[in-house]
Scaffold this motif. Structure first.
Motif, PDB file in Angstrom:
ATOM      1  N   GLY A   1      41.072  37.623  47.403  1.00  0.00           N
ATOM      2  CA  GLY A   1      41.031  39.072  47.243  1.00  0.00           C
ATOM      3  C   GLY A   1      40.556  39.527  45.876  1.00  0.00           C
ATOM      4  O   GLY A   1      40.108  40.668  45.714  1.00  0.00           O
ATOM      5  N   ALA A   2      40.618  38.637  44.876  1.00  0.00           N
ATOM      6  CA  ALA A   2      40.200  39.001  43.520  1.00  0.00           C
ATOM      7  C   ALA A   2      38.841  38.405  43.149  1.00  0.00           C
ATOM      8  O   ALA A   2      38.373  38.598  42.024  1.00  0.00           O
ATOM      9  N   PHE A   3      38.205  37.690  44.071  1.00  0.00           N
ATOM     10  CA  PHE A   3      36.918  37.047  43.757  1.00  0.00           C
ATOM     11  C   PHE A   3      35.881  38.083  43.304  1.00  0.00           C
ATOM     12  O   PHE A   3      35.172  37.878  42.316  1.00  0.00           O
ATOM     13  N   GLU A   4      35.773  39.181  44.041  1.00  0.00           N
ATOM     14  CA  GLU A   4      34.744  40.180  43.741  1.00  0.00           C
ATOM     15  C   GLU A   4      34.960  40.800  42.363  1.00  0.00           C
ATOM     16  O   GLU A   4      34.007  41.020  41.600  1.00  0.00           O
ATOM     17  N   LEU A   5      36.206  41.063  42.024  1.00  0.00           N
ATOM     18  CA  LEU A   5      36.529  41.651  40.722  1.00  0.00           C
ATOM     19  C   LEU A   5      36.163  40.726  39.571  1.00  0.00           C
ATOM     20  O   LEU A   5      35.579  41.146  38.571  1.00  0.00           O
ATOM     21  N   LEU A   6      36.482  39.443  39.711  1.00  0.00           N
ATOM     22  CA  LEU A   6      36.371  38.527  38.575  1.00  0.00           C
ATOM     23  C   LEU A   6      34.982  37.916  38.409  1.00  0.00           C
ATOM     24  O   LEU A   6      34.682  37.367  37.352  1.00  0.00           O
ATOM     25  N   LYS A   7      34.123  38.034  39.422  1.00  0.00           N
ATOM     26  CA  LYS A   7      32.818  37.388  39.306  1.00  0.00           C
ATOM     27  C   LYS A   7      31.981  37.996  38.188  1.00  0.00           C
ATOM     28  O   LYS A   7      31.120  37.320  37.615  1.00  0.00           O
ATOM     29  N   SER A   8      32.240  39.271  37.848  1.00  0.00           N
ATOM     30  CA  SER A   8      31.509  39.904  36.755  1.00  0.00           C
ATOM     31  C   SER A   8      32.250  39.813  35.420  1.00  0.00           C
ATOM     32  O   SER A   8      31.713  40.210  34.382  1.00  0.00           O
TER      33      SER A   8
END
Length: 279
Positions: free
Chosen positions: A182-189
């Motif tokens: 669930g946090a992959f999208e947030l942390l990729k940047s």
């Protein structure tokens, strides 16, 4: 501490080198640790969070050797071929916890009862002052810890924070930061190379997880004072709000999934430490 308790009974299990199907060397504090696993499943219980510590050299002079294997429905942990513990296969979390404890003891050359406890918390450091991040599972403490890492904090530990009894200081634990999908999208940047990290399936509740490697500590035997504890409770689309909390609310979150040494001295050290913490 005043209630009598039975000593943990370890069922005798013979050491079997034939169970060494997967073997890895990890480097912690410039020292080599070797861990042998009996299957892909047993490997999945420990290896993913240590994968960032893999040593490029196949050293033969490791200072401690662990064996983790399953035999007839029983999980076994050996340290230098001596049996540490054995548990029913369903209690895999006990194997994980005992391994983490004995990894700490090996790094510090001490015993379980030298630790005040290993707490269900993540801990970050800035300017040599530690802040312990707590929260129920799934409430965002590991994601928050990863964001602190992205903003210049050091990360001492994720999900398991050890405190030594004699000095009440927090010490590093070398496992990676576990990030749920669930946090992959947030942390990729936010974190470099995050998208290239391997995904590991943990269980139906946690799903797929990536482990973020915190920068290696200058020393895993250096402790830090911790006088701040922050309880995380993530809600989608909520504004960030920070307020003082009561010790009762914090302890009801911290204690249930933590291990605390059943010892009068250690309990008193915990009480001395906790009264100086701001929540």
């Amino acid at each position: 501490c005043n209630v009598s308790r039975e000593e943990e009974v370890v069922t005798p299990m013979p050491f079997k080198a034939s169970n060494r199907l997967f073997s890895y060397n990890y480097e912690v504090d410039s020292r080599c640790i070797r861990v042998h696993y009996s299957s892909e499943y047993i490997k999945s219980l420990v290896h993913p969070q240590l994968e960032h510590l893999l040593s490029p050299n196949d050293k033969s002079d490791c200072f401690v050797v662990f064996d983790l294997y399953e035999e007839d429905g029983t999980l076994c942990l050996f340290k230098d071929k001596l049996l540490i513990g054995s548990w029913p296969s369903k209690d895999f979390y006990l194997l994980q916890g005992k391994f983490a404890m004995h990894l700490l003891c090996a790094l510090h050359n001490n015993n379980e009862m030298d630790w005040m406890g290993t707490f269900h918390a993540s801990t970050s450091v800035k300017n040599d002052q530690a802040a312990m991040i707590i929260g129920d599972s799934g409430k965002g403490k590991s994601t928050f810890t990863a964001l602190l890492l992205a903003h210049g904090f050091e990360v001492l530990a994720d999900d398991l924070t050890p405190i030594l009894a004699k000095d009440a200081l927090v010490y590093p634990y070398p496992g990676g930061i576990s990030i749920k999908s669930g946090a992959f999208e947030l942390l990729k940047s936010k974190l470099p190379n995050f998208e290239s990290l391997p995904e590991h399936y943990i269980n139906p509740y946690k799903g797929y997880v990536r482990y973020v490697a915190a920068p290696k500590q200058k020393s895993y035997v250096t402790g830090y004072p911790c006088k701040v504890m922050v309880s995380i409770h993530y809600k989608e689309n909520a504004k960030t709000h920070l307020e003082l909390s009561s010790i009762q609310n914090v302890l009801s979150t911290l204690i249930p999934e933590s291990w605390m040494a059943p010892d009068i001295y250690n309990a008193q050290q915990f009480l001395n430490w906790i009264q100086d913490v701001t929540f």
